[in-house]
Scaffold this motif. Structure first.
Motif, PDB file in Angstrom:
ATOM      1  N   THR A 212       0.841  -1.206   0.000  1.00 58.86           N
ATOM      2  CA  THR A 212       0.000   0.000   0.000  1.00 58.86           C
ATOM      3  C   THR A 212       0.875   1.255   0.000  1.00 58.86           C
ATOM      4  O   THR A 212       0.592   2.225  -0.697  1.00 58.86           O
ATOM      5  CB  THR A 212      -0.967  -0.011   1.205  1.00 58.86           C
ATOM      6  OG1 THR A 212      -1.673  -1.247   1.187  1.00 58.86           O
ATOM      7  CG2 THR A 212      -1.966   1.126   1.128  1.00 58.86           C
TER       8      THR A 212
ATOM      9  N   SER B 110      -8.246  -1.149   1.685  1.00 60.21           N
ATOM     10  CA  SER B 110      -8.408  -0.297   2.888  1.00 60.21           C
ATOM     11  C   SER B 110      -9.076  -1.074   4.012  1.00 60.21           C
ATOM     12  O   SER B 110      -8.664  -0.977   5.175  1.00 60.21           O
ATOM     13  CB  SER B 110      -9.276   0.924   2.565  1.00 60.21           C
ATOM     14  OG  SER B 110      -8.618   1.713   1.622  1.00 60.21           O
TER      15      SER B 110
ATOM     16  N   LYS C 228      -6.927   1.638 -12.916  1.00 64.13           N
ATOM     17  CA  LYS C 228      -7.191   3.084 -12.835  1.00 64.13           C
ATOM     18  C   LYS C 228      -6.352   3.861 -13.832  1.00 64.13           C
ATOM     19  O   LYS C 228      -6.808   4.816 -14.449  1.00 64.13           O
ATOM     20  CB  LYS C 228      -6.900   3.591 -11.413  1.00 64.13           C
ATOM     21  CG  LYS C 228      -7.967   3.131 -10.443  1.00 64.13           C
ATOM     22  CD  LYS C 228      -8.142   4.088  -9.300  1.00 64.13           C
ATOM     23  CE  LYS C 228      -9.499   3.816  -8.667  1.00 64.13           C
ATOM     24  NZ  LYS C 228      -9.758   4.598  -7.505  1.00 64.13           N
TER      25      LYS C 228
ATOM     26  N   SER D  34      -5.620  -2.789  -8.918  1.00 63.32           N
ATOM     27  CA  SER D  34      -6.392  -1.535  -8.901  1.00 63.32           C
ATOM     28  C   SER D  34      -5.600  -0.418  -9.585  1.00 63.32           C
ATOM     29  O   SER D  34      -6.146   0.410 -10.313  1.00 63.32           O
ATOM     30  CB  SER D  34      -6.801  -1.136  -7.474  1.00 63.32           C
ATOM     31  OG  SER D  34      -5.678  -0.756  -6.725  1.00 63.32           O
ATOM     32  N   LYS D  35      -4.289  -0.437  -9.398  1.00 59.69           N
ATOM     33  CA  LYS D  35      -3.429   0.599  -9.998  1.00 59.69           C
ATOM     34  C   LYS D  35      -3.476   0.524 -11.531  1.00 59.69           C
ATOM     35  O   LYS D  35      -3.663   1.532 -12.214  1.00 59.69           O
ATOM     36  CB  LYS D  35      -1.997   0.370  -9.498  1.00 59.69           C
ATOM     37  CG  LYS D  35      -0.986   1.340 -10.043  1.00 59.69           C
ATOM     38  CD  LYS D  35      -0.953   2.600  -9.239  1.00 59.69           C
ATOM     39  CE  LYS D  35      -0.242   3.693  -9.955  1.00 59.69           C
ATOM     40  NZ  LYS D  35      -0.120   4.908  -9.221  1.00 59.69           N
TER      41      LYS D  35
ATOM     42  N   ASN E   6      -3.335  -4.380  -4.871  1.00 57.00           N
ATOM     43  CA  ASN E   6      -2.775  -3.041  -5.107  1.00 57.00           C
ATOM     44  C   ASN E   6      -2.340  -2.877  -6.563  1.00 57.00           C
ATOM     45  O   ASN E   6      -2.591  -1.854  -7.192  1.00 57.00           O
ATOM     46  CB  ASN E   6      -1.599  -2.773  -4.165  1.00 57.00           C
ATOM     47  CG  ASN E   6      -2.050  -2.220  -2.823  1.00 57.00           C
ATOM     48  OD1 ASN E   6      -2.602  -1.129  -2.733  1.00 57.00           O
ATOM     49  ND2 ASN E   6      -1.844  -2.979  -1.763  1.00 57.00           N
TER      50      ASN E   6
ATOM     51  N   ASP F 236       1.128   6.631  -6.751  1.00 54.03           N
ATOM     52  CA  ASP F 236      -0.087   7.437  -7.033  1.00 54.03           C
ATOM     53  C   ASP F 236       0.232   8.924  -6.965  1.00 54.03           C
ATOM     54  O   ASP F 236      -0.187   9.707  -7.808  1.00 54.03           O
ATOM     55  CB  ASP F 236      -1.189   7.169  -5.988  1.00 54.03           C
ATOM     56  CG  ASP F 236      -1.923   5.856  -6.220  1.00 54.03           C
ATOM     57  OD1 ASP F 236      -1.745   5.264  -7.298  1.00 54.03           O
ATOM     58  OD2 ASP F 236      -2.662   5.421  -5.311  1.00 54.03           O
TER      59      ASP F 236
ATOM     60  N   ASP G 238     -12.143   0.481  -8.110  1.00 51.54           N
ATOM     61  CA  ASP G 238     -12.604   1.087  -6.844  1.00 51.54           C
ATOM     62  C   ASP G 238     -12.853   0.014  -5.789  1.00 51.54           C
ATOM     63  O   ASP G 238     -12.518   0.189  -4.618  1.00 51.54           O
ATOM     64  CB  ASP G 238     -13.896   1.896  -7.067  1.00 51.54           C
ATOM     65  CG  ASP G 238     -13.626   3.231  -7.767  1.00 51.54           C
ATOM     66  OD1 ASP G 238     -12.445   3.650  -7.803  1.00 51.54           O
ATOM     67  OD2 ASP G 238     -14.586   3.853  -8.284  1.00 51.54           O
TER      68      ASP G 238
ATOM     69  N   GLU H 294      -9.590  -1.279  -4.447  1.00 56.72           N
ATOM     70  CA  GLU H 294      -8.971  -0.268  -3.581  1.00 56.72           C
ATOM     71  C   GLU H 294      -9.676  -0.221  -2.220  1.00 56.72           C
ATOM     72  O   GLU H 294      -9.023  -0.169  -1.175  1.00 56.72           O
ATOM     73  CB  GLU H 294      -9.047   1.095  -4.278  1.00 56.72           C
ATOM     74  CG  GLU H 294      -7.907   2.005  -3.911  1.00 56.72           C
ATOM     75  CD  GLU H 294      -7.779   3.190  -4.858  1.00 56.72           C
ATOM     76  OE1 GLU H 294      -6.663   3.429  -5.322  1.00 56.72           O
ATOM     77  OE2 GLU H 294      -8.791   3.877  -5.127  1.00 56.72           O
ATOM     78  N   SER H 295     -11.016  -0.262  -2.255  1.00 55.38           N
ATOM     79  CA  SER H 295     -11.772  -0.258  -0.985  1.00 55.38           C
ATOM     80  C   SER H 295     -11.475  -1.524  -0.185  1.00 55.38           C
ATOM     81  O   SER H 295     -11.346  -1.483   1.045  1.00 55.38           O
ATOM     82  CB  SER H 295     -13.287  -0.204  -1.252  1.00 55.38           C
ATOM     83  OG  SER H 295     -13.600   0.932  -1.988  1.00 55.38           O
TER      84      SER H 295
ATOM     85  N   LYS I 117       2.308   1.706  -3.519  1.00 54.46           N
ATOM     86  CA  LYS I 117       1.262   2.141  -4.454  1.00 54.46           C
ATOM     87  C   LYS I 117       0.914   3.608  -4.192  1.00 54.46           C
ATOM     88  O   LYS I 117       0.774   4.398  -5.120  1.00 54.46           O
ATOM     89  CB  LYS I 117       0.014   1.272  -4.324  1.00 54.46           C
ATOM     90  CG  LYS I 117      -1.101   1.725  -5.264  1.00 54.46           C
ATOM     91  CD  LYS I 117      -2.371   0.936  -5.069  1.00 54.46           C
ATOM     92  CE  LYS I 117      -3.542   1.643  -5.713  1.00 54.46           C
ATOM     93  NZ  LYS I 117      -3.967   2.859  -5.024  1.00 54.46           N
ATOM     94  N   ASP I 118       0.811   3.991  -2.922  1.00 51.76           N
ATOM     95  CA  ASP I 118       0.480   5.383  -2.585  1.00 51.76           C
ATOM     96  C   ASP I 118       1.561   6.356  -3.079  1.00 51.76           C
ATOM     97  O   ASP I 118       1.251   7.436  -3.580  1.00 51.76           O
ATOM     98  CB  ASP I 118       0.291   5.550  -1.062  1.00 51.76           C
ATOM     99  CG  ASP I 118      -1.008   4.902  -0.574  1.00 51.76           C
ATOM    100  OD1 ASP I 118      -1.821   4.496  -1.433  1.00 51.76           O
ATOM    101  OD2 ASP I 118      -1.196   4.785   0.648  1.00 51.76           O
TER     102      ASP I 118
END
Length: 462
Positions: free
Chosen positions: A199, A361, A429, A425-426, A422, A206, A354, A357-358, A202-203
């Motif tokens: 995470t 989390s 998107k 989703s990356k 991760n 992002d 989405d 990603e949710s 990935k953050d």
């Protein structure tokens, strides 16, 4: 072979018509960059933009053995593929940070110096990831023009345990540097093995418009870096901006993109900074429109879409504008009720991204059951949709299923699920490849381009 270089922009709507009453509709802007034919064995270095790369490599103790050996081979491959128009820097970090190669032109002397640095690379102690990244970013000149592609490649196999240790802290430091004009570039992150913080990586990617690569084992280090390099050496446009403007009394609602959106006039006009595109890539951006009531109109304008960008091949600005229109009728026929599968499948792509990603989390806070049901709900919606049979949607369903198995238990999530979800989703998107050689990767959603394939083929022939 001459490949067209201009970006192509197209506007579509989910349904071809609406009644005279006020209503809500989904429209979509599609932008594509022409691909170079795959049969081209070699791409002319002079025909592409120069590339500045900063490799920030983890040499902590856990990198010893096969990992450091594969990393060295990969760096040697990157050096070999760069041309005298390109520049490379290498930053090594363990507890301390060392700039072992300042930004150096990759002519013969530069390549010899870089290879000597790689040969001397040895493992050390802890993981000062934030220090490595800050040092790497500070090596990038502040006066680089739009004709150059600039990226930092950040690689780690562990958790940041020296210096700043949280993603939010590292991102804050990175943004502060970039706002001061230092280190303005994309950051691609590479997480190696099953003990890194997916995470966090990935953050970071992002926040800096890059990709996150999950590298499962020593064999796939090369695949990941070759994939990333193939993309960077084929950037076709930079500084891409899309403006969406509502026509008449219509209002623009939610715009589905991970990119930065600026509101110019509330509800009416928005500008999206799309960053760069590589040859063979597409960007599909669905958005909602609240449509005003009207009397009869064969061609009712919904929104005006305008694109501007710097063309890396012609070294000139490019632009195009068009209107997205819809028919207005007293009563909808069966044909009018047929959804456009192209628009629908990209709504599904965003729905799946989405959901993943949710789920990440939720799983990160221990809510494994909730995370699973979030994925199940998205899969059920995709299965019911008009584009369910499309290759892209079949790929989405397969990956959602893989994500669900990655949530079998908390330990399965820690060991496998977090990395796959991760990365998945990356990619969805960003609509960009982050090729892992994973056996469960799906072609229809890999976003692989000719240049990436060509580069991976080259590495495998070494």
């Amino acid at each position: 072979i001459d490949t067209p270089t201009d970006l192509i922009q197209t506007g579509r709507t989910l349904f071809p018509a609406a009644t005279y009453d006020a209503c809500k509709l989904t429209a979509m802007v599609s932008i594509s960059s022409p691909d170079t034919p795959e049969e081209l064995e070699e791409v002319d270095d002079n025909a592409r933009a120069p590339v500045y790369l900063v490799a920030v490599v983890d040499k902590s103790g856990s990198m010893s053995g096969d990992k450091i050996k594969s990393l060295k081979e990969t760096l040697e491959f990157i050096i070999k593929e760069m041309s005298k128009r390109d520049r490379l820097a290498i930053v090594e970090y363990d507890t301390n940070v060392y700039t072992t190669l300042p930004l150096t032109t990759m002519d013969e002397a530069g390549k010899n110096a870089a290879n000597a640095v790689v040969k001397r690379l040895r493992t050390g102690s802890s993981t000062n990831l934030s220090g490595g990244l800050k040092t790497g970013l500070s090596l990038i000149p502040s006066d680089i023009d739009t004709k150059t592609v600039v990226s930092t490649l950040l690689m780690t196999d562990g958790h940041a345990n020296v210096g700043t240790k949280t993603a939010s802290g590292i991102i804050e430091e990175m943004r502060a540097l970039q706002q001061g004009g230092v280190g303005r570039c994309t950051v691609n992150t590479f997480g190696f093995g099953k003990d890194h913080n997916a995470t966090m990586l990935k953050d970071i990617s992002d926040a800096a418009e890059g990709m996150y690569y999950f590298i499962e084992n020593a064999d796939s280090i090369a695949t990941s870096f070759a994939d990333c390099l193939g993309g960077l050496l084929s950037v076709s446009a930079q500084g891409i901006e899309l403006t969406i403007e509502a026509c008449g009394d219509n209002q623009i609602g939610r715009i589905h993109t991970p990119k930065s959106i600026s509101e110019i006039v509330a509800g009416k006009q928005y500008r999206i900074a799309l960053g760069d595109m590589q040859e063979g890539e597409n960007r599909d951006i669905p958005f909602e429109v609240s449509v005003s009531a009207c009397s009869s109109a064969e061609k009712f304008p919904l929104a005006k879409i305008s694109l501007s960008y710097f063309n890396m091949k012609t070294e000139a600005m490019g632009e195009c504008t068009e209107e997205i229109c819809i028919a207005r009728v007293a009563e909808l026929s069966d044909e009018h009720k047929e959804a456009n599968t192209e628009v629908n499948k990209h709504c599904n792509r965003i729905l799946a991204a989405d959901a993943a990603e949710s789920a990440v989390s939720l799983a990160n806070t221990g809510n494994i059951e909730e995370a699973r049901s979030c994925l199940e709900k998205a899969a059920a919606e995709i299965k019911e949709s008009v584009s369910a049979g499309d290759d892209l949607c079949q790929g989405l369903l397969q990956q959602l299923e893989t994500s669900k198995s990655g949530l079998a238990s908390r330990s399965t999530y820690q060991q496998a699920g977090q990395y796959q979800m991760n990365a998945f989703s990356k990619c969805m998107k960003m609509q960009r490849c982050a090729a892992s050689a994973a056996p469960d990767s799906v072609d229809s959603i890999s976003f692989e381009t000719s240049n990436r394939k060509r580069m991976k083929k080259k590495f495998s022939k070494q």
